[in-house]
Design a protein around this motif. Structure first.
Motif, PDB file in Angstrom:
ATOM      1  N   UNK A  41      10.038   7.279  -5.488  1.00 31.43           N
ATOM      2  CA  UNK A  41       9.415   6.007  -5.882  1.00 31.43           C
ATOM      3  C   UNK A  41       7.923   6.020  -5.594  1.00 31.43           C
ATOM      4  N   UNK A  42       7.243   4.989  -6.106  1.00 27.79           N
ATOM      5  CA  UNK A  42       5.844   4.718  -5.786  1.00 27.79           C
ATOM      6  C   UNK A  42       5.814   3.550  -4.812  1.00 27.79           C
ATOM      7  N   UNK A  43       5.035   3.684  -3.743  1.00 26.37           N
ATOM      8  CA  UNK A  43       5.066   2.698  -2.665  1.00 26.37           C
ATOM      9  C   UNK A  43       4.214   1.467  -2.946  1.00 26.37           C
ATOM     10  N   UNK A  44       4.763   0.330  -2.572  1.00 21.73           N
ATOM     11  CA  UNK A  44       4.039  -0.942  -2.594  1.00 21.73           C
ATOM     12  C   UNK A  44       4.675  -1.844  -1.544  1.00 21.73           C
ATOM     13  N   UNK A  45       3.910  -2.815  -1.067  1.00 25.59           N
ATOM     14  CA  UNK A  45       4.440  -3.764  -0.092  1.00 25.59           C
ATOM     15  C   UNK A  45       4.353  -3.308   1.350  1.00 25.59           C
ATOM     16  N   UNK A  46       3.638  -2.203   1.609  1.00 21.58           N
ATOM     17  CA  UNK A  46       3.530  -1.725   2.986  1.00 21.58           C
ATOM     18  C   UNK A  46       2.827  -2.736   3.876  1.00 21.58           C
ATOM     19  N   UNK A  47       1.819  -3.412   3.325  1.00 17.02           N
ATOM     20  CA  UNK A  47       1.094  -4.416   4.099  1.00 17.02           C
ATOM     21  C   UNK A  47       1.985  -5.601   4.456  1.00 17.02           C
ATOM     22  N   UNK A  48       2.872  -5.968   3.553  1.00 15.44           N
ATOM     23  CA  UNK A  48       3.796  -7.076   3.815  1.00 15.44           C
ATOM     24  C   UNK A  48       4.768  -6.689   4.911  1.00 15.44           C
ATOM     25  N   UNK A  49       5.328  -5.491   4.819  1.00 13.28           N
ATOM     26  CA  UNK A  49       6.246  -5.015   5.849  1.00 13.28           C
ATOM     27  C   UNK A  49       5.574  -5.032   7.214  1.00 13.28           C
ATOM     28  N   UNK A  50       4.332  -4.550   7.255  1.00 14.52           N
ATOM     29  CA  UNK A  50       3.625  -4.497   8.535  1.00 14.52           C
ATOM     30  C   UNK A  50       3.373  -5.898   9.094  1.00 14.52           C
ATOM     31  N   UNK A  51       3.191  -6.887   8.212  1.00 13.46           N
ATOM     32  CA  UNK A  51       3.002  -8.260   8.680  1.00 13.46           C
ATOM     33  C   UNK A  51       4.214  -8.745   9.467  1.00 13.46           C
ATOM     34  N   UNK A  52       5.401  -8.431   8.959  1.00 12.48           N
ATOM     35  CA  UNK A  52       6.624  -8.825   9.663  1.00 12.48           C
ATOM     36  C   UNK A  52       6.779  -8.060  10.972  1.00 12.48           C
ATOM     37  N   UNK A  53       6.481  -6.761  10.956  1.00 16.30           N
ATOM     38  CA  UNK A  53       6.600  -5.967  12.172  1.00 16.30           C
ATOM     39  C   UNK A  53       5.641  -6.469  13.249  1.00 16.30           C
ATOM     40  N   UNK A  54       4.395  -6.752  12.856  1.00 14.65           N
ATOM     41  CA  UNK A  54       3.410  -7.247  13.821  1.00 14.65           C
ATOM     42  C   UNK A  54       3.854  -8.585  14.406  1.00 14.65           C
ATOM     43  N   UNK A  55       4.355  -9.464  13.555  1.00 16.55           N
ATOM     44  CA  UNK A  55       4.789 -10.795  14.008  1.00 16.55           C
ATOM     45  C   UNK A  55       5.914 -10.677  15.030  1.00 16.55           C
ATOM     46  N   UNK A  56       6.814  -9.729  14.829  1.00 16.84           N
ATOM     47  CA  UNK A  56       7.978  -9.580  15.708  1.00 16.84           C
ATOM     48  C   UNK A  56       7.749  -8.584  16.841  1.00 16.84           C
ATOM     49  N   UNK A  57       6.522  -8.088  16.962  1.00 16.50           N
ATOM     50  CA  UNK A  57       6.198  -7.192  18.064  1.00 16.50           C
ATOM     51  C   UNK A  57       6.802  -5.810  17.934  1.00 16.50           C
ATOM     52  N   UNK A  58       6.994  -5.350  16.715  1.00 22.03           N
ATOM     53  CA  UNK A  58       7.574  -4.031  16.451  1.00 22.03           C
ATOM     54  C   UNK A  58       6.453  -3.045  16.144  1.00 22.03           C
TER      55      UNK A  58
END
Length: 274
Positions: free
Chosen positions: A39-56
């Motif tokens: 696949x071609x990647x997209x949405x990495x910034x969105x994923x990181x937003x959730x990880x940062x919010x949850x302390x991951x």
């Protein structure tokens, strides 16, 4: 992504009595998110937003628009087992959907590149609430986002023309639009394309024309010495299966609602390693 949006999406998925994610011991774990297909990647910034919010802690070696293969690890995660479980479905949903859009867009861009330099663009046929993210996925795939909203440019469509006529609609747009807003006119015939050009449209969209009619219209515009700065766009009923024929017509932009509403989700998964 805004914190309010992150909290909204998490609340939608978790509800008020999340027993599922709290069944496991809350402990430090290592997990990976990986692709189960190319696949071609997209949405990495969105994923990181959730990880940062949850302390991951999330690490990746990839950027938006990178192409990866089946089995490649997109993110390596370390953090609370409960937090990772709570992030899992929302993050995978965004990644699966947006990577699907980017992958289809890249496929279409590659088809067109064999025949012309025409831009591949999406439309405003987007999912309410996540248009920004879907259009950014098109960009990740090498496409053009077109208008993000109605304020970006003035588009005179068939219903405007039915009520006002092309002349009145363009004239009114000229009076009301900012000098920064381009005026685009949607036409369904060669005659109307020529009229829109004479009226000074910045962009002419050839709507629902078959490739043969598009070629004839392009020839008529050239014969009429239409200014070269006018952008000619084609749209309507275009998909990967007939894209090659439109790429050969000489238009500047090929816009496809199908980049978003017909994109298949990419299969992406999360697995705990320890």
């Amino acid at each position: 992504m805004l914190i309010s949006d992150i909290e909204h999406y998490l609340q939608e998925d978790l509800g008020f009595n999340d027993v599922s994610c709290t069944l496991v011991p809350d402990m430090e774990v290592h997990a990976v998110i990986f692709a189960k297909e190319d696949c071609t990647l997209a949405g990495l910034d969105i994923a990181r937003s959730f990880f940062d919010y949850l302390g991951i802690n999330a690490e990746t070696e990839y950027d938006q628009g990178n192409t990866i293969r089946e089995g490649d690890v997109i993110f390596s995660l370390r953090g609370s087992s409960v937090s990772i479980l709570r992030a899992e479905r929302v993050v995978l949903n965004f990644l699966g959907h947006l990577c699907g859009i980017a992958t289809l867009t890249r496929k279409c861009v590659n088809i067109v590149r064999n025949f012309s330099d025409a831009k591949i663009a999406c439309t405003r046929k987007t999912t309410p609430g996540i248009r920004e993210h879907e259009k950014m996925a098109v960009i990740a795939g090498g496409g053009d986002p077109h208008r993000f909203n109605l304020s970006d440019a003035v588009m005179i469509k068939d219903n405007h023309i039915k009520m006002m006529g092309i002349e009145s609609a363009v004239g009114s747009a000229r009076k009301r639009a900012s000098f920064t807003q381009k005026i685009e006119v949607e036409v369904e015939s060669t005659e109307d394309a020529l009229l829109a050009a004479r009226l000074g449209a910045d962009i002419i969209m050839l709507d629902n024309m078959d490739p043969g009619t598009v070629i004839e219209t392009m020839a008529a515009l050239k014969k009429a010495s239409v200014p070269e700065n006018i952008v000619i766009e084609v749209s309507g009923g275009i998909g990967p299966e007939n894209l090659e024929e439109y790429a050969k017509t000489g238009v500047h932009v090929i816009s496809m609602g199908s980049l978003i509403h017909q994109a298949r989700w990419v299969d992406i998964s999360l697995e705990f390693l320890s």
